[in-house]
Design an enzyme around this catalytic site. Structure first.
Site, PDB file in Angstrom:
ATOM      1  N   HIS A 300       0.829  -1.256  -0.099  1.00  8.05           N
ATOM      2  CA  HIS A 300       0.003  -0.056  -0.140  1.00  8.05           C
ATOM      3  C   HIS A 300       0.875   1.283   0.195  1.00  8.05           C
ATOM      4  CE1 HIS A 300      -3.249   2.842   0.913  1.00  8.05           C
ATOM      5  NE2 HIS A 300      -3.797   1.971   0.580  1.00  8.05           N
ATOM      6  N   ASP A 357      -7.962  -5.402  -0.272  1.00 11.53           N
ATOM      7  CA  ASP A 357      -8.480  -6.153  -1.231  1.00 11.53           C
ATOM      8  C   ASP A 357      -7.983  -7.936  -1.037  1.00 11.53           C
ATOM      9  OD1 ASP A 357      -9.499  -4.397  -2.657  1.00 11.53           O
ATOM     10  OD2 ASP A 357      -7.887  -3.669  -3.409  1.00 11.53           O
TER      11      ASP A 357
HETATM   12  N1  CMC Z   1       3.999  -7.981  -4.480  1.00  9.29           N
HETATM   13  C1  CMC Z   1       5.640  -8.005  -4.823  1.00  9.29           C
HETATM   14  N2  CMC Z   1       6.132  -6.666  -4.556  1.00  9.29           N
HETATM   15  C2  CMC Z   1       5.682  -5.594  -4.412  1.00  9.29           C
HETATM   16  C3  CMC Z   1       4.144  -5.476  -4.352  1.00  9.29           C
HETATM   17  C4  CMC Z   1       3.365  -6.698  -4.442  1.00  9.29           C
HETATM   18  N3  CMC Z   1       1.993  -6.627  -4.003  1.00  9.29           N
HETATM   19  N4  CMC Z   1       3.911  -4.331  -4.124  1.00  9.29           N
HETATM   20  C5  CMC Z   1       5.135  -3.516  -4.087  1.00  9.29           C
HETATM   21  N5  CMC Z   1       6.040  -4.379  -4.134  1.00  9.29           N
HETATM   22  C6  CMC Z   1       7.488  -3.803  -4.318  1.00  9.29           C
HETATM   23  C7  CMC Z   1       7.637  -3.098  -5.470  1.00  9.29           C
HETATM   24  O1  CMC Z   1       8.341  -3.740  -6.712  1.00  9.29           O
HETATM   25  C8  CMC Z   1       9.003  -2.108  -5.109  1.00  9.29           C
HETATM   26  O2  CMC Z   1      10.068  -2.846  -4.892  1.00  9.29           O
HETATM   27  P1  CMC Z   1      11.328  -2.419  -5.177  1.00  9.29           P
HETATM   28  O3  CMC Z   1      11.898  -1.194  -4.158  1.00  9.29           O
HETATM   29  O4  CMC Z   1      12.522  -3.383  -5.039  1.00  9.29           O
HETATM   30  O5  CMC Z   1      11.421  -1.750  -6.684  1.00  9.29           O
HETATM   31  C9  CMC Z   1       8.495  -1.985  -3.451  1.00  9.29           C
HETATM   32  O6  CMC Z   1       7.666  -3.152  -3.207  1.00  9.29           O
HETATM   33  C10 CMC Z   1       7.646  -0.513  -3.394  1.00  9.29           C
HETATM   34  O7  CMC Z   1       6.642  -0.617  -4.154  1.00  9.29           O
HETATM   35  P2  CMC Z   1       5.984   0.554  -5.134  1.00  9.29           P
HETATM   36  O8  CMC Z   1       5.320  -0.186  -6.315  1.00  9.29           O
HETATM   37  O9  CMC Z   1       6.834   1.358  -5.567  1.00  9.29           O
HETATM   38  O10 CMC Z   1       4.828   1.025  -4.303  1.00  9.29           O
HETATM   39  P3  CMC Z   1       3.647   1.879  -4.496  1.00  9.29           P
HETATM   40  O11 CMC Z   1       3.329   2.741  -3.450  1.00  9.29           O
HETATM   41  O12 CMC Z   1       4.273   2.763  -5.805  1.00  9.29           O
HETATM   42  O13 CMC Z   1       2.393   1.103  -5.055  1.00  9.29           O
HETATM   43  C11 CMC Z   1       0.479  -0.470  -4.810  1.00  9.29           C
HETATM   44  C12 CMC Z   1       1.472   0.832  -4.000  1.00  9.29           C
HETATM   45  C13 CMC Z   1      -0.539  -0.839  -3.808  1.00  9.29           C
HETATM   46  C14 CMC Z   1       0.240  -0.037  -6.058  1.00  9.29           C
HETATM   47  C15 CMC Z   1       1.427  -1.830  -4.720  1.00  9.29           C
HETATM   48  O14 CMC Z   1       1.916  -2.264  -3.614  1.00  9.29           O
HETATM   49  C16 CMC Z   1       0.798  -2.754  -5.572  1.00  9.29           C
HETATM   50  O15 CMC Z   1       0.854  -2.792  -6.785  1.00  9.29           O
HETATM   51  N6  CMC Z   1      -0.146  -3.784  -4.787  1.00  9.29           N
HETATM   52  C17 CMC Z   1      -0.577  -4.743  -5.518  1.00  9.29           C
HETATM   53  C18 CMC Z   1      -1.769  -4.277  -6.172  1.00  9.29           C
HETATM   54  C19 CMC Z   1      -3.013  -4.078  -5.010  1.00  9.29           C
HETATM   55  O16 CMC Z   1      -2.999  -4.972  -4.147  1.00  9.29           O
HETATM   56  N7  CMC Z   1      -3.560  -2.796  -4.847  1.00  9.29           N
HETATM   57  C20 CMC Z   1      -4.579  -2.543  -3.846  1.00  9.29           C
HETATM   58  C21 CMC Z   1      -4.181  -1.270  -2.978  1.00  9.29           C
HETATM   59  S1  CMC Z   1      -5.257  -1.199  -1.625  1.00  9.29           S
HETATM   60  C22 CMC Z   1      -6.761  -0.864  -2.295  1.00  9.29           C
HETATM   61  C23 CMC Z   1      -6.987   0.392  -2.676  1.00  9.29           C
HETATM   62  O17 CMC Z   1      -6.853   1.333  -2.177  1.00  9.29           O
HETATM   63  O18 CMC Z   1      -7.101   0.182  -4.031  1.00  9.29           O
END
Ligand code: CMC
Length: 423
Positions: A300, A357
């Protein structure tokens, strides 16, 4: 008022600092470009406050979520979704009279204009309900054009009709006749009736299911400046009307990184089960930088400790399955995945925890909601939050059309050549 100092090319600039009611600190950079020529750079707006808001407070490090000051844990166990709608939109919990009036208004505006059924008829069989929902919400503005005197009425119409739209979209997708709204049922029960009843049978709303749905809607009701709410504010900042702004929010919610993640989670758990329930293999895959696979329902932008909504949902998932006398092999896989991931340094270092989720889909499945309706359920829940933000933005004197800047990295000036001169 305290100030912050920024030194750029040897010159110092003083910037005002604003402090919120929970002591959150923001450096006001509105005059930075005018004074220094520089802008701030923040892809994904991870560190940018786009507005001041009095609706929802989140402390992502502590796992705190409050609507208008009320802890989510209290609202989830004690309030009704309709009360929470009122709270978010109008800023206070309704008294008895206000609640009765609000409920009665919501009941009296559930019908769709009969012509709207023709829109549904035009969609292909199997059309995703989110696509139908977004376009139907925008279509409402053709029936109820914006007028200052009808703003509150249009808000009521939208909350009342979204469940009819959602249920019709589902009935269309499975080819069943539409079931019309009933005025003698609660908001949640009426929705379930429209979704699950068939004309030849007497459908009884199960109280366990009704309570579970009420809880789910409350947990999704607002989450401050998330992607879809920011979209609603972005579109609304041009003074686009309520239905257009919320329709845009529905589109933003649909993406798999946002509300669409609930559908992705179940599809992912199903895939793991079909592959022999080898969840460890998928944890490894999620860590592998050469693979695109990620654990949906994990991570998140704001929560870096735990998502309080996920904690409530995990408990509720067990309770609902128990009360319905059901078991779900996907729940076992989800719990195992969570256990392994929470101990794994990759997830620990990146502070990746189950989000809202992760468990919601298992409850939706248990209560009979089909997978392609999961994100629609999220939209129904998030609606009062979107409306509250749209309304707050409209009355905020500091609000301006949203128009971010950029750092240009394209070609510098060059002369046009006719196609015959080009190499
Ligand atoms: N599985 C594996 N690795 C992950 C995941 C995951 N679900 N989420 C983040 N990471 C890793 C990402 O690859 C990155 O690694 P590195 O630093 O080595 O590059 C690190 O963690 C930081 O992640 P980020 O993508 O920069 O974080 P963000 O804040 O931009 O994205 C997020 C947040 C929710 C989009 C992301 O965690 C994600 O894609 N999660 C899966 C989709 C999901 O469950 N979304 C629902 C969010 S909650 C409900 C809502 O409000 O929509």
């Amino acid at each position: 008022m305290s100030t912050a100092k920024l030194t750029l090319n040897g010159k110092e600039y003083e910037l005002p600092v604003i402090v919120g009611s929970e002591n959150e600190v923001g450096i006001d950079v509105q005059q930075l470009r005018a004074k220094s020529g520089a802008i701030t750079y923040d892809p994904g707006y991870g560190n940018t406050g786009a507005c001041q808001s009095a609706i929802t407070f989140i402390d992502g490090d502590q796992g705190i979520l409050r609507y208008r000051g009320y802890p989510i844990e209290q609202l989830a166990t004690q309030a009704s979704f309709v009360e929470v709608c009122f709270l978010l939109i109008y800023g206070h919990l309704p008294n008895h009279n206000e609640l009765t009036n609000f409920e009665s208004e919501l009941t009296r505006h559930t019908l769709l204009h009969e012509d709207m059924k023709k829109f549904f008829e035009g969609y292909p069989r199997g059309a995703h309900p989110m696509a139908q929902l977004a376009s139907m919400i925008i279509s409402l503005s053709t029936y109820y054009p914006e007028s200052e005197s009808e703003l509150d009425l249009n808000i009521i119409r939208l909350i009342a009709k979204i469940k009819t739209l959602a249920a019709f979209a589902y009935k269309k997708s499975i080819g069943q006749p539409y079931i019309y709204p009933r005025n003698d049922m609660s908001y949640v029960a009426d929705f379930m009736h429209m979704l699950f009843a068939v004309p030849s049978e007497n459908y009884q709303v199960n109280e366990v299911v009704e309570r579970a749905l009420n809880l789910l809607l409350i947990l999704h009701a607002d989450h401050e400046q998330n992607c879809s709410t920011s979209t609603v504010r972005m579109v609304g900042s041009s003074q686009a009307d309520l239905f257009a702004s919320i329709g845009a929010g529905v589109c933003a919610l649909w993406g798999p990184l946002h509300g669409g993640a609930n559908q992705e989670v179940i599809e992912m758990l199903q895939m793991i089960q079909d592959d022999g329930a080898n969840y460890k293999k998928y944890v490894d895959k999620a860590k592998d930088k050469n693979s695109d696979f990620k654990l949906f329902g994990f991570g998140h932008r704001v929560y870096k400790n735990f998502d309080p909504r996920a904690t409530i949902l995990k408990k509720s998932t067990d309770e609902v399955l128990h009360a319905l006398g059901m078991s779900d092999p996907l729940l076992e896989i989800a719990k195992n995945l969570e256990e392994v991931a929470l101990k794994d340094p990759y997830f620990v270092e990146r502070k990746l925890y189950p989000n809202v989720d992760f468990y919601s889909g298992i409850i939706y499945r248990a209560i009979g909601i089909p997978t392609n309706m999961f994100t629609v359920m999220f939209a129904l829940g998030r609606l009062p939050g979107w409306i509250a933000h749209w309304r707050e933005m409209r009355s905020d004197k500091a609000s301006r059309i949203n128009r971010p800047r950029q750092v240009y990295t394209g070609a510098t000036v060059r002369d046009y050549q006719s196609v015959f001169e080009r190499k």
